[in-house]
Design an enzyme around this catalytic site. Structure first.
Site, PDB file in Angstrom:
ATOM      1  N   GLU A  87      36.669  19.554  88.468  1.00  0.00           N
ATOM      2  CA  GLU A  87      35.451  19.543  89.274  1.00  0.00           C
ATOM      3  C   GLU A  87      34.363  20.409  88.653  1.00  0.00           C
ATOM      4  OE1 GLU A  87      37.996  19.248  93.473  1.00  0.00           O
ATOM      5  OE2 GLU A  87      36.421  20.772  93.242  1.00  0.00           O
ATOM      6  N   ASP A  93      45.149  16.101  88.908  1.00  0.00           N
ATOM      7  CA  ASP A  93      44.110  17.095  89.201  1.00  0.00           C
ATOM      8  C   ASP A  93      44.447  18.455  88.597  1.00  0.00           C
ATOM      9  OD1 ASP A  93      41.784  16.439  90.520  1.00  0.00           O
ATOM     10  OD2 ASP A  93      42.622  16.640  92.523  1.00  0.00           O
ATOM     11  N   LYS A 101      41.700  15.370  85.842  1.00  0.00           N
ATOM     12  CA  LYS A 101      40.430  15.477  86.569  1.00  0.00           C
ATOM     13  C   LYS A 101      40.116  16.939  86.840  1.00  0.00           C
ATOM     14  CE  LYS A 101      39.924  14.436  91.019  1.00  0.00           C
ATOM     15  NZ  LYS A 101      39.250  15.656  91.546  1.00  0.00           N
ATOM     16  N   GLU A 147      31.762  12.316  95.135  1.00  0.00           N
ATOM     17  CA  GLU A 147      32.247  12.518  96.507  1.00  0.00           C
ATOM     18  C   GLU A 147      31.118  12.965  97.419  1.00  0.00           C
ATOM     19  OE1 GLU A 147      35.738  14.883  99.021  1.00  0.00           O
ATOM     20  OE2 GLU A 147      35.736  14.935  96.824  1.00  0.00           O
ATOM     21  N   ASP A 182      44.698  17.412  94.303  1.00  0.00           N
ATOM     22  CA  ASP A 182      45.016  18.696  94.927  1.00  0.00           C
ATOM     23  C   ASP A 182      44.760  18.646  96.432  1.00  0.00           C
ATOM     24  OD1 ASP A 182      42.249  18.718  94.905  1.00  0.00           O
ATOM     25  OD2 ASP A 182      42.049  20.586  93.777  1.00  0.00           O
ATOM     26  N   SER A 183      44.293  17.495  96.920  1.00  0.00           N
ATOM     27  CA  SER A 183      44.235  17.233  98.362  1.00  0.00           C
ATOM     28  C   SER A 183      45.593  17.379  99.017  1.00  0.00           C
ATOM     29  CB  SER A 183      43.676  15.832  98.619  1.00  0.00           C
ATOM     30  OG  SER A 183      44.335  14.872  97.812  1.00  0.00           O
TER      31      SER A 183
END
Length: 263
Positions: A114, A84, A112, A181, A45-46
């Protein structure tokens, strides 16, 4: 390169062989990444920041993640593809399962998300339903507002202990992989040694099982250069050679160097 699977990456960890990961978003670059021998492509999602121009990853939608995951999956055959789950797309178990399935249908081999303890039920549920999971701890960009900015996590003993405990919990819940990260290199070593699943670092020092960089960062195309980034295009004459140099540096252990990590 034959098709990379979760089992492939687990074998790399068991053998002490590092592997490399690139965050990318389109079919053309997916093909170049595959040619370079890079094992994993993260459809991150960057893209909200480096493709769409937002100041964070929060505006990225589920539809956009499905679209870009499909682009990557059509551009390569061998790399394992991680999709993501974007901000707000896994708030409930039902929502998580629906959206994870959408990414898998688009071509992801793994999803993925978070967070730590609050995601354990979702991680177990996805794993039980045949959806491999990559967890993400440390600086989790979707929590940037809660953190008060993009700040290194785990620098005090309480934070470090909580991240280590969360890492053990997500593995026990069924996660097949973990991204760390922007945490101190010493903490990343502890976590990598404590887990049997592969650990991917970004700003987490040289001793994780793998490294990931955003494509645009490692090509030096973004104005702001984070501490953990090296511009591989600066010393190479093409995108292809820069990707190859990145892959070689990760596997040889020359990237990241000490200056790319946090104490």
């Amino acid at each position: 390169m034959s098709k990379v699977t979760v089992t492939t990456l687990q074998a790399h960890k068991a053998a002490g062989e590092k592997f490399s990961v690139i965050a990318a978003y389109d079919a053309t670059f997916a093909g170049l990444i595959e040619e370079a021998g890079i094992e994993v492509i993260l459809v991150g999602d960057s893209l909200g920041m480096v493709v769409q121009g937002h100041s964070s990853t929060l505006p990225v939608t589920m539809d956009e993640m499905v679209y870009h995951t499909g682009c990557i999956s059509r551009g390569c055959k061998a790399p394992l593809i991680i999709g993501d789950l974007p901000f707000g797309s896994y708030s409930t178990l039902e929502q998580t399962l629906t959206n994870a399935a959408a990414l898998m249908r688009a071509g992801a081999n793994m999803v993925k998300l978070e967070g730590g303890e609050w995601l354990l039920e979702s991680i177990t549920a996805m794993t039980e339903r045949g959806i491999p999971v990559c967890a993400h701890l440390g600086l989790t960009p979707q929590s940037v507002n809660a953190f008060g900015g993009f700040k290194v996590q785990g620098r005090n003993s309480d934070q470090a202990a909580a991240i280590l405990e969360d890492a053990k919990r997500v593995e026990a819940a069924g996660a097949s992989m973990l991204v760390l990260e922007c945490i101190p290199s010493e903490l990343a070593v502890q976590i990598t040694q404590a887990l049997s699943i592969p650990v991917i670092g970004i700003g987490a020092g040289a001793d994780t099982d793998a490294q990931v960089l955003v494509l645009y960062d490692m090509l030096g195309l973004c104005g702001h250069k984070p501490k953990f980034v090296r511009n591989f295009l600066a010393d190479n004459d093409s995108v292809q050679s820069a990707l190859k140099a990145y892959n070689d540096a990760v596997k040889e252990g020359t990237f990241p160097a000490a200056e790319h990590g946090f104490s």
